[in-house]
Write an enzyme that holds these catalytic residues in place. Structure first.
Site, PDB file in Angstrom:
ATOM      1  N   ASP A  22       0.823  -1.216   0.000  1.00 58.96           N
ATOM      2  CA  ASP A  22       0.000   0.000   0.000  1.00 58.96           C
ATOM      3  C   ASP A  22       0.857   1.266   0.000  1.00 58.96           C
ATOM      4  O   ASP A  22       1.981   1.253   0.497  1.00 58.96           O
ATOM      5  CB  ASP A  22      -0.918  -0.036   1.236  1.00 58.96           C
ATOM      6  CG  ASP A  22      -2.073   0.946   1.108  1.00 58.96           C
ATOM      7  OD1 ASP A  22      -2.375   1.381  -0.023  1.00 58.96           O
ATOM      8  OD2 ASP A  22      -2.665   1.280   2.153  1.00 58.96           O
ATOM      9  N   ASN A  24       1.259   3.455  -2.886  1.00 61.28           N
ATOM     10  CA  ASN A  24       1.795   3.897  -4.180  1.00 61.28           C
ATOM     11  C   ASN A  24       1.272   5.280  -4.569  1.00 61.28           C
ATOM     12  O   ASN A  24       2.028   6.138  -5.032  1.00 61.28           O
ATOM     13  CB  ASN A  24       1.377   2.938  -5.303  1.00 61.28           C
ATOM     14  CG  ASN A  24       1.974   1.563  -5.149  1.00 61.28           C
ATOM     15  OD1 ASN A  24       2.819   1.356  -4.289  1.00 61.28           O
ATOM     16  ND2 ASN A  24       1.529   0.626  -5.968  1.00 61.28           N
ATOM     17  N   HIS A  39       2.459   3.524  -8.927  1.00 62.69           N
ATOM     18  CA  HIS A  39       2.264   2.094  -9.229  1.00 62.69           C
ATOM     19  C   HIS A  39       3.441   1.569 -10.046  1.00 62.69           C
ATOM     20  O   HIS A  39       3.930   0.469  -9.826  1.00 62.69           O
ATOM     21  CB  HIS A  39       0.955   1.881 -10.007  1.00 62.69           C
ATOM     22  CG  HIS A  39      -0.264   2.259  -9.229  1.00 62.69           C
ATOM     23  ND1 HIS A  39      -0.463   1.837  -7.939  1.00 62.69           N
ATOM     24  CD2 HIS A  39      -1.351   3.020  -9.541  1.00 62.69           C
ATOM     25  CE1 HIS A  39      -1.621   2.323  -7.495  1.00 62.69           C
ATOM     26  NE2 HIS A  39      -2.171   3.038  -8.441  1.00 62.69           N
ATOM     27  N   THR A  68     -10.922  -6.443  -4.914  1.00 63.23           N
ATOM     28  CA  THR A  68     -12.238  -6.352  -5.566  1.00 63.23           C
ATOM     29  C   THR A  68     -12.727  -4.904  -5.516  1.00 63.23           C
ATOM     30  O   THR A  68     -13.279  -4.386  -6.483  1.00 63.23           O
ATOM     31  CB  THR A  68     -13.240  -7.260  -4.813  1.00 63.23           C
ATOM     32  OG1 THR A  68     -12.674  -8.556  -4.675  1.00 63.23           O
ATOM     33  CG2 THR A  68     -14.556  -7.358  -5.546  1.00 63.23           C
ATOM     34  N   LEU A 133      10.402 -20.679  -4.661  1.00 64.63           N
ATOM     35  CA  LEU A 133       9.400 -19.805  -4.033  1.00 64.63           C
ATOM     36  C   LEU A 133       8.058 -19.872  -4.768  1.00 64.63           C
ATOM     37  O   LEU A 133       8.011 -19.798  -5.995  1.00 64.63           O
ATOM     38  CB  LEU A 133       9.921 -18.356  -4.053  1.00 64.63           C
ATOM     39  CG  LEU A 133       8.941 -17.269  -3.593  1.00 64.63           C
ATOM     40  CD1 LEU A 133       8.664 -17.370  -2.100  1.00 64.63           C
ATOM     41  CD2 LEU A 133       9.477 -15.874  -3.926  1.00 64.63           C
ATOM     42  N   ARG A 196      -5.032  -1.554   8.839  1.00 65.17           N
ATOM     43  CA  ARG A 196      -6.236  -2.357   8.585  1.00 65.17           C
ATOM     44  C   ARG A 196      -5.915  -3.498   7.635  1.00 65.17           C
ATOM     45  O   ARG A 196      -4.869  -3.534   7.003  1.00 65.17           O
ATOM     46  CB  ARG A 196      -7.382  -1.484   8.074  1.00 65.17           C
ATOM     47  CG  ARG A 196      -7.041  -0.622   6.878  1.00 65.17           C
ATOM     48  CD  ARG A 196      -8.247   0.199   6.398  1.00 65.17           C
ATOM     49  NE  ARG A 196      -7.830   1.127   5.364  1.00 65.17           N
ATOM     50  CZ  ARG A 196      -7.519   2.406   5.569  1.00 65.17           C
ATOM     51  NH1 ARG A 196      -7.615   2.919   6.768  1.00 65.17           N
ATOM     52  NH2 ARG A 196      -7.124   3.177   4.565  1.00 65.17           N
ATOM     53  N   SER A 198      -8.238  -4.543   5.135  1.00 62.12           N
ATOM     54  CA  SER A 198      -8.809  -4.255   3.818  1.00 62.12           C
ATOM     55  C   SER A 198      -9.236  -5.511   3.037  1.00 62.12           C
ATOM     56  O   SER A 198      -8.898  -5.668   1.863  1.00 62.12           O
ATOM     57  CB  SER A 198      -7.855  -3.404   2.973  1.00 62.12           C
ATOM     58  OG  SER A 198      -7.590  -2.184   3.616  1.00 62.12           O
TER      59      SER A 198
HETATM   60  C1  IPE Z   1      -5.573  -2.650  -0.251  1.00 62.59           C
HETATM   61  O1  IPE Z   1      -5.200  -1.326  -0.388  1.00 62.59           O
HETATM   62  C2  IPE Z   1      -5.502  -3.348  -1.563  1.00 62.59           C
HETATM   63  C3  IPE Z   1      -4.174  -3.463  -2.147  1.00 62.59           C
HETATM   64  C4  IPE Z   1      -3.033  -3.097  -1.625  1.00 62.59           C
HETATM   65  C5  IPE Z   1      -4.146  -4.079  -3.414  1.00 62.59           C
HETATM   66  P1  IPE Z   1      -6.279  -0.166  -0.536  1.00 62.59           P
HETATM   67  O2  IPE Z   1      -5.488   1.094  -0.626  1.00 62.59           O
HETATM   68  O3  IPE Z   1      -7.193  -0.450  -1.658  1.00 62.59           O
HETATM   69  O4  IPE Z   1      -7.081  -0.270   0.822  1.00 62.59           O
HETATM   70  P2  IPE Z   1      -7.881   0.831   1.630  1.00 62.59           P
HETATM   71  O5  IPE Z   1      -8.859   1.442   0.687  1.00 62.59           O
HETATM   72  O6  IPE Z   1      -6.885   1.835   2.103  1.00 62.59           O
HETATM   73  O7  IPE Z   1      -8.499   0.095   2.767  1.00 62.59           O
HETATM   74  C1  IPE Z   2      -1.578   0.240  -3.369  1.00 64.75           C
HETATM   75  O1  IPE Z   2      -1.362   1.607  -3.376  1.00 64.75           O
HETATM   76  C2  IPE Z   2      -1.790  -0.340  -4.753  1.00 64.75           C
HETATM   77  C3  IPE Z   2      -3.208  -0.651  -5.066  1.00 64.75           C
HETATM   78  C4  IPE Z   2      -4.189  -0.620  -4.226  1.00 64.75           C
HETATM   79  C5  IPE Z   2      -3.478  -1.050  -6.424  1.00 64.75           C
HETATM   80  P1  IPE Z   2      -2.557   2.627  -3.386  1.00 64.75           P
HETATM   81  O2  IPE Z   2      -2.924   2.902  -4.807  1.00 64.75           O
HETATM   82  O3  IPE Z   2      -3.673   2.176  -2.527  1.00 64.75           O
HETATM   83  O4  IPE Z   2      -1.878   3.924  -2.770  1.00 64.75           O
HETATM   84  P2  IPE Z   2      -2.504   4.900  -1.684  1.00 64.75           P
HETATM   85  O5  IPE Z   2      -2.913   4.056  -0.522  1.00 64.75           O
HETATM   86  O6  IPE Z   2      -3.650   5.576  -2.326  1.00 64.75           O
HETATM   87  O7  IPE Z   2      -1.381   5.808  -1.345  1.00 64.75           O
HETATM   88 MG    MG Z   3      -4.074   2.395  -0.563  1.00 64.23          MG
END
Ligand code: IPE
Ligand code: IPE
Ligand code: MG
Length: 257
Positions: A22, A24, A39, A68, A133, A196, A198
């Site tokens: 998380d 990015n 990303h 999802t 792995l 969390r 998620s």
């Molecule tokens: C969880 O991250 C999903 C992934 C890392 C792929 P999110 O950024 O989507 O989660 P929330 O919205 O902060 O809970």
């Molecule tokens: C995680 O990074 C990657 C995906 C959920 C695809 P985010 O895109 O959720 O990045 P933040 O949490 O918004 O910074």
């Molecule tokens: Mg995120």
């Protein structure tokens, strides 16, 4: 100078590490860039961490790449992520093969665009013979989707007379999950300072050790992974028992060795 990796006890590695990658989007925005830039850079972390796990000898690594719920993001971001996924898979297959890494995927594949499904299928086929792995990508995955699906499939098999509802136990449920071939994660890492789950592996994480770090995913590297593993190795996992029971068992095991 001792390096962090030297503090990792490779005889007591978590057999399965699961990571919520998380941060990015925020990483990019903090640099005045578009979210997709984050990303894009997150892929470098994936490469680095996969390599780190393979080098250490970790058996299973699950990466939460797309949930999802992420389908509800702006169209441009979703499209960008799908293209990045397909391009990365194509590019990485030779490296996966070189490192003997077997790719798996969990999630609702039917939601993915055909070009991404094709790239994924190719990568799955081309790495299926590897024995090192196990790299599990959670794509279009959510735990509630998985659990509902499992219940549906159990219901179908009960209706068909294949299983007696009174015989259903934890092992039965486990066999109907997308993770049926994998042990439960022992260590779950979430980057970016969010505390969390998620909708990630809710059932499988029942006894996982949770590790949270403020580091954004594009900045996460092997050193950060080692820190998480060292932290894991310093914890006492009691599984409901008392600390002295655990210490006694450990003492008996040490004598047996
Ligand atoms: C969880 O991250 C999903 C992934 C890392 C792929 P999110 O950024 O989507 O989660 P929330 O919205 O902060 O809970
Ligand atoms: C995680 O990074 C990657 C995906 C959920 C695809 P985010 O895109 O959720 O990045 P933040 O949490 O918004 O910074
Ligand atoms: Mg995120």
């Amino acid at each position: 100078m001792t390096q962090l990796i030297d503090q990792v006890d490779t005889s007591r590695l978590p057999s399965h590490i699961a990571i919520i990658m998380d941060g990015n989007g925020r990483w990019a925005e903090e640099k005045g860039q578009e979210r997709l830039y984050g990303h894009f850079h997150g892929v470098e972390s994936v490469r680095n961490i996969v390599e780190g796990c393979a080098e250490l000898g970790v058996g299973y690594l699950t990466l939460y790449a797309f949930s999802t719920e992420n389908w509800d993001r702006p169209r441009l971001e979703v499209d960008g992520l799908m293209t990045l996924l397909a391009d990365t898979l194509r590019k990485e297959v030779p490296i996966l093969n070189k490192n003997n890494i077997k790719l798996h995927v969990i999630g609702d594949m039917e939601m993915l665009p055909p070009f991404a499904i094709n790239a994924l299928q190719e990568a799955l086929d081309m790495t299926s013979h590897n024995t090192g792995l196990n790299l599990i990508m959670a794509l279009s995955y959510s735990s509630r989707w998985e659990l509902v699906n499992a219940v549906k499939k159990i219901g179908i098999d009960v209706a068909a007379g294949k299983i007696n509802p009174l015989d259903i136990n934890q092992d039965t449920l486990q066999q109907y999950l997308t993770t049926s071939q994998f042990p439960d994660p022992e260590l779950m890492i979430r980057t970016s300072g969010e505390f969390r789950i998620s909708n990630f592996l809710l059932y499988q994480l029942a006894y996982a050790e949770l590790y949270f770090t403020n580091t954004r995913w594009p900045d996460f590297r092997k050193e950060n992974l080692y820190e998480a593993i060292i932290d894991f190795q310093n914890r006492e996992r009691r599984f409901g028992k008392t600390g002295s029971q655990i210490q006694q068992t450990e003492a008996v095991e040490t004598v047996a060795l």
